[in-house]
Design a protein around this motif. Structure first.
Motif, PDB file in Angstrom:
ATOM      1  N   LEU A   1      37.100  34.803  38.782  1.00 64.56           N
ATOM      2  CA  LEU A   1      36.388  36.012  39.188  1.00 64.56           C
ATOM      3  C   LEU A   1      35.422  36.364  38.067  1.00 64.56           C
ATOM      4  O   LEU A   1      35.854  36.668  36.950  1.00 64.56           O
ATOM      5  CB  LEU A   1      37.362  37.160  39.432  1.00 64.56           C
ATOM      6  CG  LEU A   1      38.372  36.965  40.573  1.00 64.56           C
ATOM      7  CD1 LEU A   1      39.436  38.040  40.520  1.00 64.56           C
ATOM      8  CD2 LEU A   1      37.661  36.973  41.905  1.00 64.56           C
ATOM      9  N   VAL A   2      34.128  36.307  38.339  1.00 69.52           N
ATOM     10  CA  VAL A   2      33.130  36.450  37.291  1.00 69.52           C
ATOM     11  C   VAL A   2      32.112  37.511  37.690  1.00 69.52           C
ATOM     12  O   VAL A   2      31.585  37.493  38.808  1.00 69.52           O
ATOM     13  CB  VAL A   2      32.413  35.112  37.013  1.00 69.52           C
ATOM     14  CG1 VAL A   2      31.326  35.292  35.955  1.00 69.52           C
ATOM     15  CG2 VAL A   2      33.423  34.059  36.565  1.00 69.52           C
TER      16      VAL A   2
ATOM     17  N   PRO B   1      38.439  43.660  32.229  1.00 68.19           N
ATOM     18  CA  PRO B   1      37.706  44.520  33.165  1.00 68.19           C
ATOM     19  C   PRO B   1      38.482  44.777  34.459  1.00 68.19           C
ATOM     20  O   PRO B   1      38.462  45.899  34.984  1.00 68.19           O
ATOM     21  CB  PRO B   1      36.416  43.737  33.438  1.00 68.19           C
ATOM     22  CG  PRO B   1      36.255  42.843  32.262  1.00 68.19           C
ATOM     23  CD  PRO B   1      37.642  42.471  31.866  1.00 68.19           C
ATOM     24  N   LEU B   2      39.176  43.760  34.958  1.00 73.34           N
ATOM     25  CA  LEU B   2      39.949  43.949  36.180  1.00 73.34           C
ATOM     26  C   LEU B   2      41.179  44.801  35.909  1.00 73.34           C
ATOM     27  O   LEU B   2      41.557  45.641  36.738  1.00 73.34           O
ATOM     28  CB  LEU B   2      40.341  42.585  36.760  1.00 73.34           C
ATOM     29  CG  LEU B   2      41.141  42.606  38.061  1.00 73.34           C
ATOM     30  CD1 LEU B   2      40.417  43.404  39.137  1.00 73.34           C
ATOM     31  CD2 LEU B   2      41.404  41.174  38.549  1.00 73.34           C
TER      32      LEU B   2
ATOM     33  N   ASP C   1      32.211  41.897  47.083  1.00 83.25           N
ATOM     34  CA  ASP C   1      32.442  43.190  46.429  1.00 83.25           C
ATOM     35  C   ASP C   1      33.948  43.340  46.208  1.00 83.25           C
ATOM     36  O   ASP C   1      34.731  43.258  47.168  1.00 83.25           O
ATOM     37  CB  ASP C   1      31.925  44.343  47.290  1.00 83.25           C
ATOM     38  CG  ASP C   1      30.404  44.357  47.359  1.00 83.25           C
ATOM     39  OD1 ASP C   1      29.768  43.932  46.381  1.00 83.25           O
ATOM     40  OD2 ASP C   1      29.856  44.786  48.399  1.00 83.25           O
ATOM     41  N   LEU C   2      34.332  43.533  44.971  1.00 82.28           N
ATOM     42  CA  LEU C   2      35.751  43.592  44.644  1.00 82.28           C
ATOM     43  C   LEU C   2      36.293  44.992  44.945  1.00 82.28           C
ATOM     44  O   LEU C   2      36.664  45.751  44.047  1.00 82.28           O
ATOM     45  CB  LEU C   2      35.969  43.216  43.176  1.00 82.28           C
ATOM     46  CG  LEU C   2      37.390  42.822  42.795  1.00 82.28           C
ATOM     47  CD1 LEU C   2      37.829  41.593  43.574  1.00 82.28           C
ATOM     48  CD2 LEU C   2      37.481  42.562  41.300  1.00 82.28           C
ATOM     49  N   ASN C   3      36.313  45.328  46.231  1.00 80.72           N
ATOM     50  CA  ASN C   3      36.849  46.616  46.679  1.00 80.72           C
ATOM     51  C   ASN C   3      38.328  46.432  47.010  1.00 80.72           C
ATOM     52  O   ASN C   3      38.695  45.896  48.065  1.00 80.72           O
ATOM     53  CB  ASN C   3      36.079  47.117  47.899  1.00 80.72           C
ATOM     54  CG  ASN C   3      34.611  47.350  47.583  1.00 80.72           C
ATOM     55  OD1 ASN C   3      34.257  47.663  46.445  1.00 80.72           O
ATOM     56  ND2 ASN C   3      33.759  47.195  48.572  1.00 80.72           N
TER      57      ASN C   3
END
Length: 382
Positions: free
Chosen positions: A5-6, A175-176, A209-211
């Motif tokens: 995941l970047v 960040p995640l 989109d990492l929603n």
């Protein structure tokens, strides 16, 4: 871990940031459902356009145009914003007649599926728009025509139901982790999901989109977590891509014709994974190359066979005829003059006989041969 995941910097001003790794992604591959059928009237299409010429030449009541694209170009972007784009799916001509009061133009009625662009600005029609149309079935990569206006385009369309995606066995980076410390559901940044092969090489990427709507301990155990994210969009990899990706996950293919087992959709996915190259300062010229035409039964198969003949498995020598032309002018390591022996050429000649490029008056096979010869390739058809 098969995925990264970047957070990519699309502007090139900062470094890409790793958000995490995950072992699998469930629900990523999906064939989009067909779009609802709509009827559009293309008002004032010029008679000399490829679109009108192709429609007028048809002998059947309904002429199939297939998939295409529409763009609305503002005359003054400073006032009306950037161009807007629509996809037109499985388009068929239903009727045509001369434009009232303008004998040089034709009104064309089509049935089609319409996918609107995701432009977030004003949906208002520009003050002086230009409507441009592309249908590869009649114009190849060139513009097929245009019109003065389109009845039925600006209508409300229902939202499709969401289809979530599950990230399995995630190992979040800082960040995640910071995002997960906030209450869910949580809207994240646009992320690129990079698929890796077993050597750690990046095969391809998919933007989403990492929603996040749910986070839970992973079914794989340990300190890993599973994440459920909302629908990432309509352009997911198709079901045909899954088998193709699995072959490429062992590394760049080394055997020719591995793509031949797939249908047109799978071959298109295969072409998406190929890389052009290697590049040379001048490129290699001379020599004889052999194209195995046993499986060239569609356009994509032709491009794959050409790439393998010149550069080997896993490479391409163009993703369409325009880029083939670019490479013939210099770039990849093989440039004219050289000799290409096309074995079993009649298979492609017959299979592509109906794929007429109307702006050139030739089939896709004929135009490919003509293009190669025009740029100095000696083509021997066997």
């Amino acid at each position: 871990m098969r995925y990264l995941l970047v957070r990519e910097d699309i502007h090139g001003e900062e470094e890409d940031v790793l958000w995490g790794r995950c072992a699998e992604v469930e629900g990523l591959f999906m064939d989009p459902p067909p779009l609802p059928r709509e009827v559009l009237t293309l008002r004032g299409c010029p008679r000399e356009s490829l679109l009108v010429q192709a429609v007028a030449a048809g002998t059947e009541q309904v002429r199939l145009l297939g998939d295409g694209m529409l763009s609305i170009e503002p005359t003054d972007p400073s006032k009306d914003g950037p161009p807007r784009f629509w996809d037109l799916e499985d388009t068929a001509v239903l009727a045509q007649w001369p434009t009232p009061g303008d004998p040089g133009r034709v009104d064309v009625v089509v049935g089609t599926g319409v996918r609107e662009d995701d432009y977030l600005g004003s949906k208002r029609l520009p003050s002086s728009p230009r409507f441009d149309l592309w249908f590869p079935s009649i114009g190849g990569d060139s513009q097929s025509g245009g019109c003065r206006s389109i009845d039925g385009l600006f209508t409300p369309r229902p939202q499709r139901p969401t289809q979530p995606v599950n990230l399995i066995g995630c190992e979040p980076a800082a960040p995640l982790q910071a995002l997960l410390c906030r209450p869910l559901p949580q809207e994240g940044d646009p992320i690129t999901l990079w698929r890796l092969d077993r050597h750690g090489r990046t095969m391809t990427g998919y933007r989403l989109d990492l929603n996040i709507v749910e986070a839970r301990p992973s079914v794989l155990g340990g300190a890993l977590i599973d994440l459920t994210i909302t629908d990432p969009g309509d352009d997911r990899p198709t079901l045909a891509a899954r088998a193709v990706w699995e072959i490429w996950s062992d590394g760049v293919p080394t055997r020719p014709n591995q793509w031949a087992q797939f249908d047109a959709e799978g071959r298109s996915e295969w072409l998406d994974l190929t890389r052009v190259g290697p590049y040379g300062p001048q490129g290699l010229s001379g020599g004889t190359y052999h194209l195995d035409g046993q499986h060239v039964t569609d356009r994509t198969g032709l491009l794959l066979a050409l790439g393998e003949a010149l550069l080997g498995p896993g490479a391409n020598y163009g993703r369409d005829l325009d880029s083939v032309q670019d490479y013939l002018c210099g770039g990849p390591s093989v440039v004219p003059p050289f000799t290409l022996v096309w074995h079993h050429a009649d298979i492609a000649r017959r299979a592509l006989a109906g794929h007429i490029l109307h702006h050139l008056g030739a089939s896709y096979f004929e135009e490919t041969v003509n293009l190669l010869r025009e740029y100095g390739v000696t083509v021997v058809l066997q």
